[in-house]
Scaffold this motif. Structure first.
Motif, PDB file in Angstrom:
ATOM      1  N   TRP A 156      -1.535   4.906   6.057  1.00 36.86           N
ATOM      2  CA  TRP A 156      -2.222   6.107   5.583  1.00 36.86           C
ATOM      3  C   TRP A 156      -1.222   7.218   5.334  1.00 36.86           C
ATOM      4  O   TRP A 156      -0.333   7.475   6.129  1.00 36.86           O
ATOM      5  CB  TRP A 156      -3.296   6.527   6.585  1.00 36.86           C
ATOM      6  CG  TRP A 156      -4.397   5.513   6.580  1.00 36.86           C
ATOM      7  CD1 TRP A 156      -4.508   4.415   7.366  1.00 36.86           C
ATOM      8  CD2 TRP A 156      -5.486   5.474   5.669  1.00 36.86           C
ATOM      9  NE1 TRP A 156      -5.613   3.690   7.005  1.00 36.86           N
ATOM     10  CE2 TRP A 156      -6.235   4.310   5.968  1.00 36.86           C
ATOM     11  CE3 TRP A 156      -5.908   6.293   4.629  1.00 36.86           C
ATOM     12  CZ2 TRP A 156      -7.380   3.958   5.266  1.00 36.86           C
ATOM     13  CZ3 TRP A 156      -7.056   5.947   3.932  1.00 36.86           C
ATOM     14  CH2 TRP A 156      -7.777   4.793   4.253  1.00 36.86           C
ATOM     15  N   ALA A 157      -1.368   7.863   4.188  1.00 38.25           N
ATOM     16  CA  ALA A 157      -0.491   8.967   3.799  1.00 38.25           C
ATOM     17  C   ALA A 157      -1.206  10.291   4.045  1.00 38.25           C
ATOM     18  O   ALA A 157      -2.429  10.331   4.234  1.00 38.25           O
ATOM     19  CB  ALA A 157      -0.110   8.830   2.329  1.00 38.25           C
ATOM     20  N   LYS A 158      -0.441  11.349   3.997  1.00 37.13           N
ATOM     21  CA  LYS A 158      -1.014  12.671   4.255  1.00 37.13           C
ATOM     22  C   LYS A 158      -1.988  13.060   3.141  1.00 37.13           C
ATOM     23  O   LYS A 158      -1.888  12.614   2.008  1.00 37.13           O
ATOM     24  CB  LYS A 158       0.085  13.716   4.386  1.00 37.13           C
ATOM     25  CG  LYS A 158       0.861  13.935   3.109  1.00 37.13           C
ATOM     26  CD  LYS A 158       1.903  15.004   3.279  1.00 37.13           C
ATOM     27  CE  LYS A 158       2.597  15.222   1.927  1.00 37.13           C
ATOM     28  NZ  LYS A 158       3.377  16.397   1.870  1.00 37.13           N
ATOM     29  N   THR A 159      -2.925  13.905   3.484  1.00 42.09           N
ATOM     30  CA  THR A 159      -3.854  14.463   2.510  1.00 42.09           C
ATOM     31  C   THR A 159      -3.072  15.415   1.621  1.00 42.09           C
ATOM     32  O   THR A 159      -2.197  16.144   2.104  1.00 42.09           O
ATOM     33  CB  THR A 159      -4.985  15.219   3.230  1.00 42.09           C
ATOM     34  OG1 THR A 159      -5.636  14.311   4.125  1.00 42.09           O
ATOM     35  CG2 THR A 159      -5.998  15.759   2.245  1.00 42.09           C
ATOM     36  N   MET A 160      -3.377  15.402   0.340  1.00 44.00           N
ATOM     37  CA  MET A 160      -2.654  16.254  -0.601  1.00 44.00           C
ATOM     38  C   MET A 160      -3.566  17.363  -1.117  1.00 44.00           C
ATOM     39  O   MET A 160      -4.773  17.161  -1.270  1.00 44.00           O
ATOM     40  CB  MET A 160      -2.119  15.417  -1.758  1.00 44.00           C
ATOM     41  CG  MET A 160      -1.111  14.364  -1.302  1.00 44.00           C
ATOM     42  SD  MET A 160      -0.557  13.293  -2.634  1.00 44.00           S
ATOM     43  CE  MET A 160       0.628  14.342  -3.420  1.00 44.00           C
ATOM     44  N   SER A 161      -2.959  18.511  -1.394  1.00 42.29           N
ATOM     45  CA  SER A 161      -3.712  19.637  -1.955  1.00 42.29           C
ATOM     46  C   SER A 161      -4.021  19.348  -3.427  1.00 42.29           C
ATOM     47  O   SER A 161      -3.420  18.463  -4.039  1.00 42.29           O
ATOM     48  CB  SER A 161      -2.885  20.920  -1.846  1.00 42.29           C
ATOM     49  OG  SER A 161      -1.773  20.857  -2.736  1.00 42.29           O
TER      50      SER A 161
ATOM     51  N   CYS B 110     -10.768   3.393   3.024  1.00 41.00           N
ATOM     52  CA  CYS B 110     -11.394   4.362   3.931  1.00 41.00           C
ATOM     53  C   CYS B 110     -12.767   3.877   4.396  1.00 41.00           C
ATOM     54  O   CYS B 110     -13.311   4.393   5.362  1.00 41.00           O
ATOM     55  CB  CYS B 110     -11.518   5.725   3.274  1.00 41.00           C
ATOM     56  SG  CYS B 110     -12.939   5.891   2.177  1.00 41.00           S
TER      57      CYS B 110
ATOM     58  N   SER C 168       2.060   4.515  -3.773  1.00 36.48           N
ATOM     59  CA  SER C 168       0.844   4.724  -2.985  1.00 36.48           C
ATOM     60  C   SER C 168      -0.387   4.741  -3.881  1.00 36.48           C
ATOM     61  O   SER C 168      -0.303   4.948  -5.089  1.00 36.48           O
ATOM     62  CB  SER C 168       0.932   6.043  -2.211  1.00 36.48           C
ATOM     63  OG  SER C 168       0.983   7.143  -3.101  1.00 36.48           O
TER      64      SER C 168
ATOM     65  N   GLN D  93      -0.841  19.587  -5.396  1.00 36.53           N
ATOM     66  CA  GLN D  93       0.027  18.419  -5.250  1.00 36.53           C
ATOM     67  C   GLN D  93      -0.519  17.232  -6.052  1.00 36.53           C
ATOM     68  O   GLN D  93       0.249  16.507  -6.692  1.00 36.53           O
ATOM     69  CB  GLN D  93       0.154  18.040  -3.768  1.00 36.53           C
ATOM     70  CG  GLN D  93       0.962  19.024  -2.953  1.00 36.53           C
ATOM     71  CD  GLN D  93       0.861  18.732  -1.471  1.00 36.53           C
ATOM     72  OE1 GLN D  93      -0.217  18.477  -0.933  1.00 36.53           O
ATOM     73  NE2 GLN D  93       2.004  18.785  -0.786  1.00 36.53           N
TER      74      GLN D  93
ATOM     75  N   SER E  74      -8.927   9.439  -0.444  1.00 33.98           N
ATOM     76  CA  SER E  74      -8.015   8.684   0.418  1.00 33.98           C
ATOM     77  C   SER E  74      -6.673   8.457  -0.271  1.00 33.98           C
ATOM     78  O   SER E  74      -6.562   8.441  -1.494  1.00 33.98           O
ATOM     79  CB  SER E  74      -8.647   7.352   0.829  1.00 33.98           C
ATOM     80  OG  SER E  74      -8.868   6.549  -0.308  1.00 33.98           O
ATOM     81  N   HIS E  75      -5.639   8.273   0.549  1.00 32.40           N
ATOM     82  CA  HIS E  75      -4.271   8.128   0.054  1.00 32.40           C
ATOM     83  C   HIS E  75      -3.523   7.214   1.016  1.00 32.40           C
ATOM     84  O   HIS E  75      -3.400   7.524   2.204  1.00 32.40           O
ATOM     85  CB  HIS E  75      -3.625   9.527  -0.004  1.00 32.40           C
ATOM     86  CG  HIS E  75      -2.247   9.538  -0.569  1.00 32.40           C
ATOM     87  ND1 HIS E  75      -1.354  10.540  -0.270  1.00 32.40           N
ATOM     88  CD2 HIS E  75      -1.610   8.702  -1.420  1.00 32.40           C
ATOM     89  CE1 HIS E  75      -0.221  10.313  -0.918  1.00 32.40           C
ATOM     90  NE2 HIS E  75      -0.348   9.208  -1.616  1.00 32.40           N
ATOM     91  N   TYR E  76      -3.055   6.066   0.505  1.00 31.41           N
ATOM     92  CA  TYR E  76      -2.406   5.084   1.370  1.00 31.41           C
ATOM     93  C   TYR E  76      -1.485   4.174   0.566  1.00 31.41           C
ATOM     94  O   TYR E  76      -1.534   4.118  -0.658  1.00 31.41           O
ATOM     95  CB  TYR E  76      -3.439   4.235   2.125  1.00 31.41           C
ATOM     96  CG  TYR E  76      -4.519   3.638   1.253  1.00 31.41           C
ATOM     97  CD1 TYR E  76      -4.364   2.411   0.635  1.00 31.41           C
ATOM     98  CD2 TYR E  76      -5.723   4.316   1.056  1.00 31.41           C
ATOM     99  CE1 TYR E  76      -5.367   1.861  -0.163  1.00 31.41           C
ATOM    100  CE2 TYR E  76      -6.728   3.789   0.264  1.00 31.41           C
ATOM    101  CZ  TYR E  76      -6.545   2.560  -0.340  1.00 31.41           C
ATOM    102  OH  TYR E  76      -7.542   2.025  -1.128  1.00 31.41           O
TER     103      TYR E  76
END
Length: 132
Positions: free
Chosen positions: A88-93, A38, A67, A96, A77-79
């Motif tokens: 890049w992956a979706k943002t997680m709650s 990021c 990931s 999650q 960040s999540h990738y």
């Protein structure tokens, strides 16, 4: 600056100062390290073993699976690194993230249990054949 691609470099020891855009891989210490993609500048360390991450060498590029979720970092960040590309992956709650962390912990415990069982089995076999 956000990274879209990582080059890789095999090293014996992970350097103290990491360059942005480079994934450093140490087979000796079964570790890969890079600066967070990021751009926050934090160091990401990925232990290479079946219960954590798997490195696939495609010669000109590498992939690192699963990931990378930097959920303890402020950036969260999540990738995935796939053939050197940062996907890049979706943002997680928070919920999650907690689920994934529990699953990761269970996977690590299962891996350790299997390794311990195989070691014990090997010890029994060595004792049995050693006594004949």
């Amino acid at each position: 600056m956000r990274q879209a691609r990582l080059r890789h470099e095999y090293v014996e020891f992970i350097p103290e100062k990491l360059e942005p855009g480079c994934l450093y891989i140490s087979h000796r210490f079964r570790t890969a390290s890079h600066l967070c993609c990021c751009g926050c500048g934090l160091r990401v360390v990925t232990p290479l073993n079946p219960s954590k991450w798997k490195l696939i060498d495609h010669e000109k590029s590498v992939s690192l699976h699963p990931s990378i979720g930097n959920w303890n970092f402020p950036c969260k960040s999540h990738y995935v690194i796939n053939h050197g590309n940062v996907i890049w992956a979706k943002t997680m709650s928070k919920h999650q993230i907690a689920q994934v962390q529990r699953r990761d912990m269970a996977d690590a415990e299962q891996y350790s249990s299997r390794r311990n069982l195989l070691k014990q089995l090997g010890d029994v076999i060595r004792r049995w054949f050693g006594n004949k």
